[in-house]
Enzyme design. Structure first.
Site, short mmCIF file in Angstrom:
data_model
loop_
_atom_site.label_atom_id
_atom_site.label_comp_id
_atom_site.label_asym_id
_atom_site.label_seq_id
_atom_site.Cartn_x
_atom_site.Cartn_y
_atom_site.Cartn_z
N ASP A 189 -6.65 -41.34 16.80
CA ASP A 189 -7.23 -42.13 15.56
C ASP A 189 -8.55 -41.19 15.20
O ASP A 189 -9.09 -40.76 16.29
CB ASP A 189 -7.87 -43.57 16.11
CG ASP A 189 -8.34 -43.96 14.94
OD1 ASP A 189 -7.83 -44.44 13.85
OD2 ASP A 189 -9.71 -44.20 14.81
N GLU A 274 -2.13 -40.86 12.06
CA GLU A 274 -2.09 -41.58 10.81
C GLU A 274 -2.27 -40.61 9.57
O GLU A 274 -2.86 -39.76 9.35
CB GLU A 274 -3.27 -42.49 10.56
CG GLU A 274 -3.34 -43.53 9.59
CD GLU A 274 -4.19 -44.77 9.91
OE1 GLU A 274 -4.16 -45.72 9.43
OE2 GLU A 274 -5.23 -44.46 10.40
N CYS A 327 -5.12 -56.76 16.54
CA CYS A 327 -5.42 -56.71 17.96
C CYS A 327 -4.26 -55.92 18.76
O CYS A 327 -3.14 -56.42 18.60
CB CYS A 327 -5.54 -58.25 18.30
SG CYS A 327 -5.94 -58.32 20.10
N CYS A 330 -2.73 -59.32 21.55
CA CYS A 330 -1.96 -60.26 20.92
C CYS A 330 -1.14 -59.98 19.79
O CYS A 330 -0.22 -60.71 19.16
CB CYS A 330 -2.59 -61.54 21.07
SG CYS A 330 -4.21 -61.51 19.77
N CYS A 346 -11.43 -60.53 19.45
CA CYS A 346 -10.24 -61.09 18.88
C CYS A 346 -10.39 -62.77 18.91
O CYS A 346 -10.62 -63.20 20.00
CB CYS A 346 -8.84 -60.71 19.64
SG CYS A 346 -7.38 -61.78 18.73
N CYS A 349 -7.06 -64.25 21.53
CA CYS A 349 -6.97 -63.96 22.89
C CYS A 349 -8.29 -63.66 23.41
O CYS A 349 -8.29 -63.86 24.53
CB CYS A 349 -5.93 -62.81 23.08
SG CYS A 349 -6.41 -61.23 22.41
N ASP A 356 -12.15 -48.04 17.52
CA ASP A 356 -11.48 -46.70 17.51
C ASP A 356 -10.38 -46.47 18.65
O ASP A 356 -9.20 -46.37 18.33
CB ASP A 356 -12.28 -45.47 17.68
CG ASP A 356 -13.49 -45.37 16.54
OD1 ASP A 356 -13.02 -45.76 15.55
OD2 ASP A 356 -14.33 -44.80 16.84
#
Length: 424
Positions: A189, A274, A327, A330, A346, A349, A356
């Site tokens: 990332d 990406e 997330c 989950c 989150c 969960c 990052d």
């Protein structure tokens, strides 16, 4: 790709004599002149709806040399002049293939000064390189040796804005061989506070080469702005000082990126990144300088060709994949994730994520989906077809019922422009 077919360009700095510098400067000017003449001829033919190819421009060059006005073209080697016509042909091929814009004319002050020599335009013997129209070899600083037994197929001589001379030799490198396969995989990332964050949790600092010399560069540019415009010696001297600072920044940035990308390619079999639209991101004037200094596009280019050299897999995930808002534990999707939020919890969960690191883990999961089920990513790297990994993951989490009729279908909201989600 076999090792014997890999060609690499080895770039060295050299120091020409006064006679050699004058000869190369004349060659640069003639190359620029021929390129502009051929481009003007092809543009005029284009307005008449006629096509002009390389062979026709080569015949034009022969006719130009016979005229009194352009007789000076005979004073330099003909090889760089022919090569610039080939470069123009490639530019038009890319234009017609919708891969580039229409070719532009070369400027004496702004365009790159370079000349390309093929095998008939130079002689390389016993570590000595002699160019056409020169009586003695050029003095090269051999910062690293060429591959043993290598014979350059193309030599490119260039002078940068700082006045430095460089020669680039293209030759086959048998030392480039695929590395042994390993099982390591990594999601990458890109960011600003940290140049890259890996799915392993490691964060690599951003050296920010431009920030280190920002004050010195600003002073040099202010002094340049105060000089009278024109071809005066004082303005040229001030321009070279500013150019030397820019060159030092560029060299530091490129060196760091080479070390980083080489390490990532050697340590991992699969690398997932990406597809960032840097051209759109720099429209944000608050972050444009930092984004340009990070050089994400150059880093991606290095990863692409080094992965091809060493037998690694590079997967590029769709730019619309919500890696930061998803997330990694989950699979719950958050509606909004502003840039200033660096850690979040989150709601499904209860896992607390570093923004990052979580994005890098999600990118790695998307890359694994490509390898496991043949999902496609845009632009596609690993498979010629298949459904997007992002869409497959979304369909597994939230199955939707098909619409009953035309009236029951609601118009989907327009996809918001993604902007700067990956920046730190």
């Amino acid at each position: 790709m076999t090792a014997s077919r890999v060609k690499r360009a080895y770039r060295y700095r050299f120091y020409p004599t006064d006679a050699q510098a004058a000869e190369l400067s004349r060659t640069f000017g003639c190359v620029r002149k021929v390129y502009n003449l051929a481009l003007a001829a092809r543009t005029q033919a284009w307005t008449r709806q006629e096509r002009v190819n390389y062979n026709q421009t080569s015949a034009m060059l022969t006719a130009w040399k016979k005229t009194e006005e352009l007789a000076f073209l005979n004073e330099v080697s003909s090889v760089p002049l022919q090569q610039t016509l080939r470069h123009l042909q490639v530019a038009f091929t890319n234009f017609f293939g919708k891969r580039a814009k229409y070719p532009r004319f070369k400027s004496r002050k702004r365009s790159r000064k370079s000349a390309e020599y093929t095998a008939s335009g130079f002689r390389y013997r016993d570590g000595q390189l002699t160019l056409a129209k020169m009586a003695e070899p050029i003095r090269i600083v051999w910062s690293r040796p060429l591959p043993e037994g290598a014979k350059p197929s193309t030599v490119t001589v260039a002078q940068d804005a700082a006045g430095r001379w460089f020669v680039s030799m293209l030759c086959e490198d048998p030392g480039v061989q695929p590395l042994p396969a390993i099982r390591a995989e990594v999601g990458i990332d890109a960011g600003l506070d940290h140049l890259v964050t890996l799915s392993t949790g490691e964060k690599i600092a951003n050296p920010r080469p431009e920030r280190r010399d920002r004050a010195r560069l600003a002073l040099a540019r202010r002094r340049l702005a105060k000089k009278a415009k024109g071809d005066g010696a004082n303005r040229a001297k001030a321009r070279r000082k500013a150019a030397r600072i820019h060159a030092r920044i560029t060299d530091r940035r490129r060196d760091h990126l080479h070390q980083l990308t080489t390490r990532l390619v050697r340590e991992n079999q699969t690398l997932v990144i990406e597809d960032l639209t840097v051209r759109n991101m720099v429209n944000n004037h608050s972050l444009a300088r930092a984004i340009s200094d990070a050089a994400w596009r150059e880093m991606r280019t290095m990863l692409e060709y080094k992965a091809a050299w060493y037998g690694r897999n590079l997967v590029v995930v769709d730019r619309w994949f919500p890696s930061s808002k998803l997330c990694s534990t989950c699979g719950a999707l958050v509606d909004r994730m502003p840039l200033h939020v660096r850690t979040w919890t989150c709601g499904s969960c209860g896992t607390t994520h570093d923004r990052d690191v979580n994005a890098a883990k999600n990118l790695l999961a998307a890359g694994r989906a490509v390898s496991a089920c043949g999902a496609g990513v845009r632009p596609q790297r690993s498979s010629p077809g298949g459904q997007s990994a992002m869409k497959q993951e979304a369909s597994r989490r939230e199955p939707r019922e098909p619409p009953l009729g035309r009236k029951s279908v609601k118009r989907a909201p327009q996809r918001r422009r993604r902007g700067l989600r990956t920046t730190s």
